[in-house]
Design a protein around this motif. Sequence first.
Motif, PDB file in Angstrom:
ATOM      1  N   TYR A  46      31.648  58.270   6.893  1.00 37.41           N
ATOM      2  CA  TYR A  46      30.226  57.955   6.680  1.00 37.41           C
ATOM      3  C   TYR A  46      29.925  56.476   6.915  1.00 37.41           C
ATOM      4  O   TYR A  46      30.431  55.621   6.180  1.00 37.41           O
ATOM      5  N   ALA A  49      25.122  56.108   5.523  1.00 39.26           N
ATOM      6  CA  ALA A  49      24.646  55.939   4.145  1.00 39.26           C
ATOM      7  C   ALA A  49      24.643  54.468   3.689  1.00 39.26           C
ATOM      8  O   ALA A  49      23.614  53.981   3.189  1.00 39.26           O
ATOM      9  N   PRO A 125      27.296  54.831  -1.727  1.00 41.43           N
ATOM     10  CA  PRO A 125      26.810  55.448  -0.485  1.00 41.43           C
ATOM     11  C   PRO A 125      27.891  55.496   0.598  1.00 41.43           C
ATOM     12  O   PRO A 125      28.402  54.462   1.037  1.00 41.43           O
ATOM     13  N   ASP A 156      29.426  59.248  -4.102  1.00 42.76           N
ATOM     14  CA  ASP A 156      30.835  59.207  -4.524  1.00 42.76           C
ATOM     15  C   ASP A 156      31.059  58.246  -5.698  1.00 42.76           C
ATOM     16  O   ASP A 156      32.068  58.359  -6.402  1.00 42.76           O
ATOM     17  N   VAL A 180      20.116  66.889  -7.701  1.00 47.17           N
ATOM     18  CA  VAL A 180      20.182  68.043  -8.595  1.00 47.17           C
ATOM     19  C   VAL A 180      21.640  68.489  -8.814  1.00 47.17           C
ATOM     20  O   VAL A 180      22.072  68.763  -9.943  1.00 47.17           O
TER      21      VAL A 180
END
Length: 367
Positions: A46, A49, A125, A156, A180
């Motif tokens: 990633y 992010a 992120p 994370d 959520v």
Amino acid sequence: MESVQHVSTSSKALFNRVRKIVPPLLEKFHKGQLGRVAVIGGCADYTGAPYFSAIASARLGCDMSHVICERSAATVIKSYSPNLMVHPLLASSSSVNDPQSIDARALASPIIDMLSRLHVLVIGPGLGRDGVTLKVVMEVMKEARSRSVPFILDADGLFLVMSDLSLVKGYNNCILTPNVNEFKNLARAAGVDAPSQAQVKDSGEEKTKKESAACEKLAQALGGVTIIQKGPHDVISNGVSTIISDIEGGYKRSGGQGDTLTGSLGTLMAWRAAYHNKMWDTGEKENPKEAETEQEVKAEIEAEDRRMSPATTLLLVAWAGSGITRESSRRAFMAKKRSMQASDLTDEVHESFLSLIGEPDGSKAAL
Ligand SMILES: NC(=O)C1=CN([C@@H]2O[C@H](COP(=O)(O)OP(=O)(O)OC[C@H]3O[C@@H](n4cnc5c(N)ncnc54)[C@H](O)[C@@H]3O)[C@@H](O)[C@H]2O)[C@@H](O)CC1
Ligand SMILES: Nc1ncnc2c1ncn2[C@@H]1O[C@H](COP(=O)(O)OP(=O)(O)OP(=O)(O)O)[C@@H](O)[C@H]1O
Ligand SMILES: [Mg+2]
């Protein structure tokens, strides 16, 4: 654009108070004073992010926006923007000789050495789940907390907290931003019966009431940390005061929108620190007593001409970050509809700030 629970103050009044913690742009300030924010995240998988988060901090208006990432992500993130300072300081299993026997504190030391120059950390992120990386970040968090460096936790970073709640328990200088799914997992880790927005089956007012109670309960179980549970509306609670942020958002659920939230919160937290350090004259009267209870927080928000306490400003930061992100998403959706991407929110951060909060009195940016 209405509906505030518990702290029953209108959206407009809340944003008016947020404007008080926004530093005016003045000749007297030097580079760095109005915010040095670092995102800890970014790994081989990633790179988007941490970029979206750091660029949101920059676009909202912090002076310096850093990314502290794993080696393989650094050049990629640098290539997205020359405005970010990218540091390949995060160790991972592929950068150590034996992942099973590491000195996490030693591996964390180059990052810990940066802490005295940073106002806020955004942790999580695109961090990934590499065991070595997570152990190193844990050391950074412990040190940051011991020095009262505020942090925002997401993705994370929240996963890390689920494995060791003591990292945040009772730390009132941090904000957790679970979606959520993450809220449900956090509640499970804390052993608390607190249903996520998706698990509350009622509708209307009853649903909002139960969602507020759940967020409040989890915030209390974590010793009064501030939680923003993202979703159809954002539920914000520190266990004492609760606000529902239901400003209209966009209708495209592309990934990476939560990163605009964490980056915005990073800058707002840095501004909050500048406000409490009295870096400019806000024109407010001194406050005889620090607000702690819900009623005292409410009174400070409504007083308008009285300096606010840390409990009040933290709640306002969470409210403002949520509002700016949702408004950015709404604007980006209006322009791009089904094709909307996280990067489209980045372009809307400043206009969203102007329309919801606006420049404070005396700011040269208001000319
Ligand atoms: N461009 C990028 O580099 C991005 C990287 N990201 C990173 O990806 C990693 C994993 O994040 P994820 O977002 O996958 O992890 P999540 O734990 O948020 O999502 C895991 C699963 O839960 C589901 N889920 C999420 N929200 C839900 C909801 N409201 N209701 C029901 N199910 C829901 C998702 O569909 C997914 O299958 C993190 O490091 C994160 O920062 C994301 O932030 C997205 C963008
Ligand atoms: N149904 C919804 N309606 C309006 N806004 C929403 C809705 N769901 C989420 N949002 C908003 O989108 C933003 C990101 O929330 P989301 O739940 O997508 O987080 P996330 O899954 O962590 O995102 P990311 O992909 O960045 O990891 C938040 O500002 C939230 O308020
Ligand atoms: Mg997320």
